[in-house]
Enzyme design. Structure first.
Site, PDB file in Angstrom:
ATOM      1  N   GLU A  37      13.720 -63.418 -19.450  1.00  0.00           N
ATOM      2  CA  GLU A  37      13.931 -62.165 -18.708  1.00  0.00           C
ATOM      3  C   GLU A  37      14.256 -60.990 -19.641  1.00  0.00           C
ATOM      4  OE1 GLU A  37      15.324 -62.245 -14.790  1.00  0.00           O
ATOM      5  OE2 GLU A  37      14.957 -64.383 -14.558  1.00  0.00           O
TER       6      GLU A  37
ATOM      7  N   THR B 233      14.250 -60.512 -24.113  1.00  0.00           N
ATOM      8  CA  THR B 233      15.105 -60.915 -25.237  1.00  0.00           C
ATOM      9  C   THR B 233      16.237 -59.905 -25.427  1.00  0.00           C
ATOM     10  OG1 THR B 233      13.760 -59.621 -26.736  1.00  0.00           O
ATOM     11  CG2 THR B 233      13.126 -61.951 -26.482  1.00  0.00           C
TER      12      THR B 233
HETATM   13  N1  CAA Z   1      12.084 -49.827 -12.813  1.00  0.00           N
HETATM   14  C1  CAA Z   1      11.010 -49.177 -12.318  1.00  0.00           C
HETATM   15  N2  CAA Z   1      10.024 -48.678 -13.123  1.00  0.00           N
HETATM   16  C2  CAA Z   1      10.171 -48.844 -14.443  1.00  0.00           C
HETATM   17  C3  CAA Z   1      11.266 -49.509 -15.016  1.00  0.00           C
HETATM   18  C4  CAA Z   1      12.267 -50.014 -14.133  1.00  0.00           C
HETATM   19  N3  CAA Z   1      13.334 -50.643 -14.597  1.00  0.00           N
HETATM   20  N4  CAA Z   1      11.128 -49.551 -16.353  1.00  0.00           N
HETATM   21  C5  CAA Z   1       9.977 -48.907 -16.639  1.00  0.00           C
HETATM   22  N5  CAA Z   1       9.393 -48.481 -15.475  1.00  0.00           N
HETATM   23  C6  CAA Z   1       8.164 -47.718 -15.338  1.00  0.00           C
HETATM   24  C7  CAA Z   1       8.224 -46.451 -16.180  1.00  0.00           C
HETATM   25  O1  CAA Z   1       8.820 -45.406 -15.450  1.00  0.00           O
HETATM   26  C8  CAA Z   1       6.777 -46.203 -16.498  1.00  0.00           C
HETATM   27  O2  CAA Z   1       6.165 -45.570 -15.389  1.00  0.00           O
HETATM   28  P1  CAA Z   1       5.050 -44.378 -15.612  1.00  0.00           P
HETATM   29  O3  CAA Z   1       3.882 -45.080 -16.263  1.00  0.00           O
HETATM   30  O4  CAA Z   1       4.768 -43.895 -14.234  1.00  0.00           O
HETATM   31  O5  CAA Z   1       5.698 -43.380 -16.505  1.00  0.00           O
HETATM   32  C9  CAA Z   1       6.191 -47.604 -16.607  1.00  0.00           C
HETATM   33  O6  CAA Z   1       7.085 -48.483 -15.886  1.00  0.00           O
HETATM   34  C10 CAA Z   1       6.070 -48.074 -18.041  1.00  0.00           C
HETATM   35  O7  CAA Z   1       7.382 -47.962 -18.616  1.00  0.00           O
HETATM   36  P2  CAA Z   1       7.600 -47.983 -20.194  1.00  0.00           P
HETATM   37  O8  CAA Z   1       6.680 -46.980 -20.823  1.00  0.00           O
HETATM   38  O9  CAA Z   1       9.062 -47.890 -20.448  1.00  0.00           O
HETATM   39  O10 CAA Z   1       7.052 -49.440 -20.543  1.00  0.00           O
HETATM   40  P3  CAA Z   1       6.888 -50.168 -21.943  1.00  0.00           P
HETATM   41  O11 CAA Z   1       5.522 -50.672 -22.071  1.00  0.00           O
HETATM   42  O12 CAA Z   1       7.455 -49.335 -23.042  1.00  0.00           O
HETATM   43  O13 CAA Z   1       7.769 -51.501 -21.741  1.00  0.00           O
HETATM   44  C11 CAA Z   1       9.722 -52.863 -21.697  1.00  0.00           C
HETATM   45  C12 CAA Z   1       9.044 -51.515 -21.368  1.00  0.00           C
HETATM   46  C13 CAA Z   1      11.162 -52.617 -21.252  1.00  0.00           C
HETATM   47  C14 CAA Z   1       9.702 -53.228 -23.149  1.00  0.00           C
HETATM   48  C15 CAA Z   1       9.062 -53.981 -20.835  1.00  0.00           C
HETATM   49  O14 CAA Z   1       7.787 -54.325 -21.326  1.00  0.00           O
HETATM   50  C16 CAA Z   1       9.926 -55.227 -20.743  1.00  0.00           C
HETATM   51  O15 CAA Z   1      10.868 -55.297 -19.958  1.00  0.00           O
HETATM   52  N6  CAA Z   1       9.589 -56.285 -21.541  1.00  0.00           N
HETATM   53  C17 CAA Z   1      10.231 -57.579 -21.425  1.00  0.00           C
HETATM   54  C18 CAA Z   1       9.481 -58.437 -20.438  1.00  0.00           C
HETATM   55  C19 CAA Z   1      10.367 -59.465 -19.813  1.00  0.00           C
HETATM   56  O16 CAA Z   1      11.544 -59.253 -19.552  1.00  0.00           O
HETATM   57  N7  CAA Z   1       9.787 -60.589 -19.464  1.00  0.00           N
HETATM   58  C20 CAA Z   1      10.457 -61.602 -18.762  1.00  0.00           C
HETATM   59  C21 CAA Z   1       9.497 -62.532 -18.100  1.00  0.00           C
HETATM   60  S1  CAA Z   1      10.148 -63.356 -16.700  1.00  0.00           S
HETATM   61  C22 CAA Z   1      11.111 -64.617 -17.224  1.00  0.00           C
HETATM   62  O17 CAA Z   1      11.490 -64.676 -18.351  1.00  0.00           O
HETATM   63  C23 CAA Z   1      11.532 -65.571 -16.156  1.00  0.00           C
HETATM   64  C24 CAA Z   1      12.113 -66.839 -16.615  1.00  0.00           C
HETATM   65  O18 CAA Z   1      11.601 -67.544 -17.437  1.00  0.00           O
HETATM   66  C25 CAA Z   1      13.331 -67.305 -16.015  1.00  0.00           C
END
Ligand code: CAA
Length: 381
Positions: free
Chosen positions: A364, A366
């Site tokens: 979820e 790193t």
């Molecule tokens: N809520 C709503 N919208 C959001 C948001 C949020 N928290 N964060 C970003 N957005 C929106 C932005 O406003 C943006 O919208 P626009 O295009 O309209 O401007 C869009 O999303 C893109 O945002 P960013 O430019 O900030 O996105 P990014 O490409 O730079 O990535 C990141 C952001 C935070 C690095 C994201 O890729 C991320 O969270 N990565 C980690 C992925 C992750 O957590 N994976 C977990 C997998 S599930 C799991 O692990 C389950 C399990 O095993 C138990």
């Protein structure tokens, strides 16, 4: 912020604690050692209403708040971190987004059985070559008449081998400038073209099975879309804002179990003629463990209560997840150290806590991703 628990929250805590002590803790080592999916525990979690806690009762949920969910997650995870994450994925990563973004029909036909625990959900975002940088996914969904045809693969899908539905994210638009748009779909197990491989083998959380899932010309109807077409990435990010509270709570549970067993052992084990708890070296470790655990809980409960108020909690969830997961690893490390050689033995739970804590710094998002989220929110004003 007032964290005096309400009568209802205290009742949830006591129910979860009692259930975890009586029905989960005695089996936790066996589940871990046998990498056994705890089907009977999942069934009991459903009966207790713990698989869709914050979903309204009309959709099969418990109608409770996020703080109650965080409290229950901590208690279940203290007994068995595998059971904790099974519960967390169903609550946070499946039920929450389907409730928030789904259609009425999806809520009636899909959310209701999953929130009540008759069926199980999972979440498909990560791919073999796209984890932290989630937008670089390559799974695609192409419109074909009234349906969508999906091709790609998702991995590390917790609950995947046993889930009845997946909430899947795929690219649905690629602009000439390279900008992509994503869409979320809810897809039932058994849909032609949707297959799973054997489960993964991991360092810890052995009872929480995960696997890779494949989509090969998998055709789904337009009614499978969750939220708006092209807005799937926002669905994923908003979902993870809540999911990170669940994982922070799982980390709290592991840390609490580690502190409890380290304290008990320190009072019993003797060295230099006294129980080791009388040595300041051990006391300082226990003091640090207790302080970090309380700090992690306060951050987690703050994020949960912001979510309950309907306030944006992206930064606070990331802070809770970052601190609680890293504190959990430090606390589990100290627990093992206090146990000395016995801590390294599989006869004691210390080594399981140590292995289980480690994943909370990875899934979820790193710790590095949490820091990116926190810094981005800090600097955007
Ligand atoms: N809520 C709503 N919208 C959001 C948001 C949020 N928290 N964060 C970003 N957005 C929106 C932005 O406003 C943006 O919208 P626009 O295009 O309209 O401007 C869009 O999303 C893109 O945002 P960013 O430019 O900030 O996105 P990014 O490409 O730079 O990535 C990141 C952001 C935070 C690095 C994201 O890729 C991320 O969270 N990565 C980690 C992925 C992750 O957590 N994976 C977990 C997998 S599930 C799991 O692990 C389950 C399990 O095993 C138990």
């Amino acid at each position: 912020m007032n964290f005096d628990l309400t009568d209802e929250q205290r009742m949830i805590r006591d129910t979860a604690r009692d259930f975890a002590a009586r029905e989960i803790a005695p089996k936790a080592s066996e589940i871990d050692k046998g990498s056994r999916w705890p089907a009977e525990i999942v069934k009991r979690l459903a009966e207790l209403g713990f698989l869709g806690m914050a979903i309204p009762e009309e959709y099969g949920g418990g109608g409770l708040d996020t703080l109650s969910y965080a409290i229950a997650m901590e208690e279940i995870s203290a007994a068995c971190a595998s059971s904790g994450v099974i519960m967390s994925v169903n609550n946070s990563l499946f039920c929450d987004p389907v409730y928030k973004f789904g259609t009425d029909a999806q809520k009636k036909e899909i959310l209701t059985p999953v929130a009540s625990g008759q069926k199980l959900g999972c979440f498909g975002l990560t791919e073999p070559m796209s984890g932290s940088d989630a937008q670089t996914m390559v799974t695609v969904a192409e419109k074909d008449g009234d349906s969508w045809v999906i091709n790609g693969a998702k991995n590390w899908i917790t609950n995947g081998p046993h889930a009845d539905f997946i909430l899947l994210f795929a690219v649905t638009e690629k602009a000439a400038n390279g900008k992509v748009k994503h869409t979320a779909f809810v897809i039932p197990e058994g849909t032609p073209g949707f297959t799973k491989n054997a489960r993964d083998h991991k360092l810890g959380i052995h009872g929480a099975h995960s696997c890779t899932v494949f989509f090969e010309n998998c055709r789904v109807p337009a009614s499978a879309v969750v939220g708006n077409v092209g807005e799937g990435f926002k669905v994923a990010m908003a979902t993870l804002d809540g999911g990170r509270i669940g994982i922070a709570s799982q980390a709290l549970g592991i840390a609490k179990a580690a502190l409890t067993s380290a304290t008990a052992y320190a009072k019993e084990r003797k060295s230099f003629g006294v129980p080791i708890a009388q040595h300041q070296a051990i006391q300082f470790m226990l003091a640090d463990m207790a302080t970090e655990l309380d700090a992690a809980r306060l951050l987690t409960w703050r994020a949960a209560s912001l979510k309950d108020k309907g306030a944006r909690h992206t930064m606070e969830s990331a802070q809770a997840k970052l601190y609680a997961s890293e504190a959990s690893t430090r606390i589990a490390h100290k627990c093992l150290q206090i146990h000395g050689g016995y801590g390294y033995s599989t006869e004691f739970p210390a080594e399981r806590h140590y292995r289980d804590a480690r994943i909370t710094e990875i899934y979820e998002g790193t710790s590095e991703i949490q820091r990116i989220v926190i810094a981005a929110n800090l600097l955007k004003a």
